[in-house]
Design a protein around this motif. Structure first.
Motif, mmCIF file in Angstrom:
data_model
loop_
_atom_site.group_PDB
_atom_site.id
_atom_site.type_symbol
_atom_site.label_atom_id
_atom_site.label_comp_id
_atom_site.label_asym_id
_atom_site.label_seq_id
_atom_site.Cartn_x
_atom_site.Cartn_y
_atom_site.Cartn_z
ATOM 1 N N ALA A 13 0.821 -1.210 0.000
ATOM 2 C CA ALA A 13 0.000 0.000 0.000
ATOM 3 C C ALA A 13 0.856 1.262 0.000
ATOM 4 N N ASN A 14 2.057 1.150 0.570
ATOM 5 C CA ASN A 14 3.001 2.268 0.558
ATOM 6 C C ASN A 14 2.406 3.535 1.175
ATOM 7 N N CYS A 15 1.543 3.354 2.165
ATOM 8 C CA CYS A 15 0.968 4.511 2.833
ATOM 9 C C CYS A 15 1.858 4.906 4.003
ATOM 10 N N SER A 16 1.655 6.090 4.534
ATOM 11 C CA SER A 16 2.474 6.560 5.642
ATOM 12 C C SER A 16 2.191 5.716 6.885
ATOM 13 N N PRO A 17 3.175 5.533 7.752
ATOM 14 C CA PRO A 17 2.992 4.725 8.965
ATOM 15 C C PRO A 17 1.842 5.204 9.840
ATOM 16 N N VAL A 40 -9.095 4.077 3.660
ATOM 17 C CA VAL A 40 -9.751 5.337 4.041
ATOM 18 C C VAL A 40 -8.766 6.231 4.782
ATOM 19 N N ALA A 41 -7.959 5.638 5.649
ATOM 20 C CA ALA A 41 -6.964 6.412 6.385
ATOM 21 C C ALA A 41 -5.942 7.032 5.445
ATOM 22 N N ALA A 42 -5.508 6.272 4.451
ATOM 23 C CA ALA A 42 -4.531 6.779 3.492
ATOM 24 C C ALA A 42 -5.100 7.946 2.693
ATOM 25 N N LYS A 43 -6.340 7.831 2.296
ATOM 26 C CA LYS A 43 -6.973 8.913 1.541
ATOM 27 C C LYS A 43 -7.110 10.177 2.380
ATOM 28 N N PHE A 44 -7.350 9.993 3.659
ATOM 29 C CA PHE A 44 -7.535 11.139 4.533
ATOM 30 C C PHE A 44 -6.202 11.750 4.966
ATOM 31 N N MET A 45 -5.170 10.908 5.130
ATOM 32 C CA MET A 45 -3.904 11.363 5.698
ATOM 33 C C MET A 45 -2.864 11.757 4.653
ATOM 34 N N ASP A 79 -0.983 12.754 0.990
ATOM 35 C CA ASP A 79 -1.151 13.581 -0.203
ATOM 36 C C ASP A 79 -1.226 12.715 -1.459
ATOM 37 N N ILE A 80 -0.499 11.604 -1.456
ATOM 38 C CA ILE A 80 -0.489 10.688 -2.592
ATOM 39 C C ILE A 80 -0.895 9.303 -2.107
ATOM 40 N N TYR A 81 -1.852 8.698 -2.793
ATOM 41 C CA TYR A 81 -2.321 7.371 -2.389
ATOM 42 C C TYR A 81 -2.837 6.622 -3.615
ATOM 43 N N TYR A 82 -2.919 5.311 -3.505
ATOM 44 C CA TYR A 82 -3.410 4.475 -4.598
ATOM 45 C C TYR A 82 -4.929 4.516 -4.665
ATOM 46 N N ASN A 83 -5.473 4.171 -5.826
ATOM 47 C CA ASN A 83 -6.926 4.185 -5.984
ATOM 48 C C ASN A 83 -7.542 2.886 -5.466
ATOM 49 N N ASN A 84 -8.866 2.835 -5.520
ATOM 50 C CA ASN A 84 -9.594 1.680 -4.990
ATOM 51 C C ASN A 84 -9.248 0.381 -5.707
ATOM 52 N N ALA A 85 -9.000 0.473 -7.005
ATOM 53 C CA ALA A 85 -8.680 -0.727 -7.772
ATOM 54 C C ALA A 85 -7.371 -1.348 -7.273
ATOM 55 N N TYR A 86 -6.404 -0.507 -6.947
ATOM 56 C CA TYR A 86 -5.127 -1.011 -6.452
ATOM 57 C C TYR A 86 -5.307 -1.658 -5.079
ATOM 58 N N TYR A 87 -6.035 -0.988 -4.193
ATOM 59 C CA TYR A 87 -6.271 -1.553 -2.860
ATOM 60 C C TYR A 87 -7.062 -2.849 -2.940
ATOM 61 N N HIS A 113 -17.064 10.516 10.333
ATOM 62 C CA HIS A 113 -16.254 11.109 11.405
ATOM 63 C C HIS A 113 -14.801 10.696 11.205
ATOM 64 N N LEU A 114 -14.117 11.422 10.326
ATOM 65 C CA LEU A 114 -12.766 11.043 9.930
ATOM 66 C C LEU A 114 -11.679 11.865 10.610
ATOM 67 N N ASN A 115 -12.025 13.042 11.053
ATOM 68 C CA ASN A 115 -11.009 13.890 11.653
ATOM 69 C C ASN A 115 -10.506 13.315 12.973
ATOM 70 N N ILE A 116 -9.204 13.434 13.178
ATOM 71 C CA ILE A 116 -8.587 12.932 14.406
ATOM 72 C C ILE A 116 -7.715 14.034 14.989
ATOM 73 N N THR A 117 -7.972 14.413 16.211
ATOM 74 C CA THR A 117 -7.183 15.453 16.852
ATOM 75 C C THR A 117 -5.805 14.916 17.235
ATOM 76 N N PRO A 118 -4.833 15.793 17.376
ATOM 77 C CA PRO A 118 -3.500 15.347 17.827
ATOM 78 C C PRO A 118 -3.559 14.611 19.165
ATOM 79 N N ASN A 119 -4.430 15.064 20.066
ATOM 80 C CA ASN A 119 -4.546 14.409 21.373
ATOM 81 C C ASN A 119 -5.048 12.968 21.231
ATOM 82 N N THR A 120 -6.022 12.779 20.340
ATOM 83 C CA THR A 120 -6.543 11.438 20.124
ATOM 84 C C THR A 120 -5.482 10.546 19.484
ATOM 85 N N PHE A 121 -4.789 11.079 18.493
ATOM 86 C CA PHE A 121 -3.733 10.318 17.837
ATOM 87 C C PHE A 121 -2.666 9.886 18.840
#
Length: 205
Positions: free
Chosen positions: A64-68, A105-110, A112-120, A145-153
């Motif tokens: 997936a090569n998404c950010s950690p 979903v996390a990759a799309k939200f977090m 800047d560059i991510y793979y499309n649904n077909a790749y996933y 409800h996708l937003n995550i505050t720094p405190n929650t993270f």
């Protein structure tokens, strides 16, 4: 967002998540009474996948090569999703689809560059059409409800790190008790973004 030490921490996060989810799935599989009243959703497969949860997570991590940070965010999303869907318990029939969807979903939200649904879909071993349906259902299940505050993270990171320490061989007994609590809460703890202090109190229990 809090930064993680990528080379050393990320594999441990995958190991812990797979271990925790595996225990949860096995527990819910054995709980026949719960399964009887369980909601059957689009995430529920007809058979149990032959690939283990850890191997599946490692596959996602490799391709997936998404950010950690996406794996932490996916973990938060899974917790939110199960809290909002009390009749849908994580088990061996749905955990893989929930994982690939939450990470995507996390990759799309977090990121800047991510793979499309077909790749996933290819990474997850499902069709693109199914991936699309899973994404929509997951988003509605989250109430968008996708937003995550720094405190929650940071709270979820701290919880994972604490649990990883408890899972060391010398603390096996404590780990079992902690995971037993996790099973009852689906994943870890009830999130309350309105109070970071309450989050820290829950993590300290």
């Amino acid at each position: 967002m809090a930064e993680l030490e990528i080379p050393s921490v990320m594999p441990k996060i995958i190991t812990f998540l797979s271990s925790l989810l595996n225990r949860i799935a096995e527990s819910n599989d054995l709980n026949q009474q719960q399964l009887t009243h369980q909601k059957i959703s689009v995430f529920h497969g007809l058979t149990r996948p032959t690939i283990t949860i850890q191997s599946y997570l490692e596959r996602i991590f490799k391709y997936a090569n998404c950010s950690p940070s996406c794996f932490i965010v996916a973990y938060v999303y899974l917790d939110r999703f199960t809290q909002r869907q009390p009749s849908l318990s994580i088990n061996s029939f749905n955990v893989h689809r929930l994982l690939i969807t939450s990470v995507m979903v996390a990759a799309k939200f977090m990121d800047d560059i991510y793979y499309n649904n077909a790749y996933y879909a290819k990474v997850g071993g499902i069709t693109t059409i199914e991936m699309n349906f899973l994404e929509v259902d997951f988003l509605f299940g989250l109430g968008f409800h996708l937003n995550i505050t720094p405190n929650t993270f940071q709270a979820y990171c701290a919880h994972l790190q604490r649990e990883m320490l408890l899972m060391q061989p010398l603390n096996f007994a404590d780990s079992s008790l902690s995971l037993e609590k996790s099973l009852k809460a689906h994943l870890c703890f009830n999130e309350d973004e309105s109070s970071s202090h309450q989050n820290q109190q829950q993590l300290a229990v």
